[in-house]
Design an enzyme around this catalytic site. Structure first.
Site, short mmCIF file in Angstrom:
data_model
loop_
_atom_site.label_atom_id
_atom_site.label_comp_id
_atom_site.label_asym_id
_atom_site.label_seq_id
_atom_site.Cartn_x
_atom_site.Cartn_y
_atom_site.Cartn_z
CB ILE A 14 81.81 59.05 43.88
CG1 ILE A 14 80.70 59.98 43.37
CG2 ILE A 14 81.24 57.66 44.15
CD1 ILE A 14 79.99 59.49 42.13
CG HIS A 15 84.32 58.95 49.82
ND1 HIS A 15 83.96 58.30 50.97
CD2 HIS A 15 83.64 60.13 49.84
CE1 HIS A 15 83.12 59.05 51.67
NE2 HIS A 15 82.91 60.17 51.00
CB ALA A 16 85.16 53.30 49.68
CB ALA A 19 81.22 54.23 45.65
#
Length: 85
Positions: A14-16, A19
């Protein structure tokens, strides 16, 4: 209260970007939405909380919805996870 578990398949976890999209999807609903990993639970409507979990590929998360429109929120967020993560 509704909940589901999901194992992250995205190689970056779950990266930017996802997210932010996840937080936006959770914020559409009036119910309480949380995401938890390894016993740490955070508000899924706050990006810093979601990012603080440090979720990587292969980690299992639990998403809980509680309150008004919990059924719809749970269904949409589960589909979001399958489509994006």
């Amino acid at each position: 209260m509704k909940e589901f578990k999901y194992t992250i398949t995205d190689p970056q976890g779950i990266h930017a970007r996802p997210a932010g999209l996840f937080v936006k999807a959770a914020a559409k609903y009036p119910c309480k939405v949380t995401i938890a990993k390894d016993g740490k639970e955070v508000d899924a409507k706050r990006i810093l909380g979601v990012m603080s979990l440090g979720v990587k590929q292969g980690h299992e998360v639990t998403i809980c919805t509680d309150g008004e429109q919990e059924e719809e929120a749970c269904a949409e967020l589960e589909q979001f996870m399958k489509d994006n993560l």
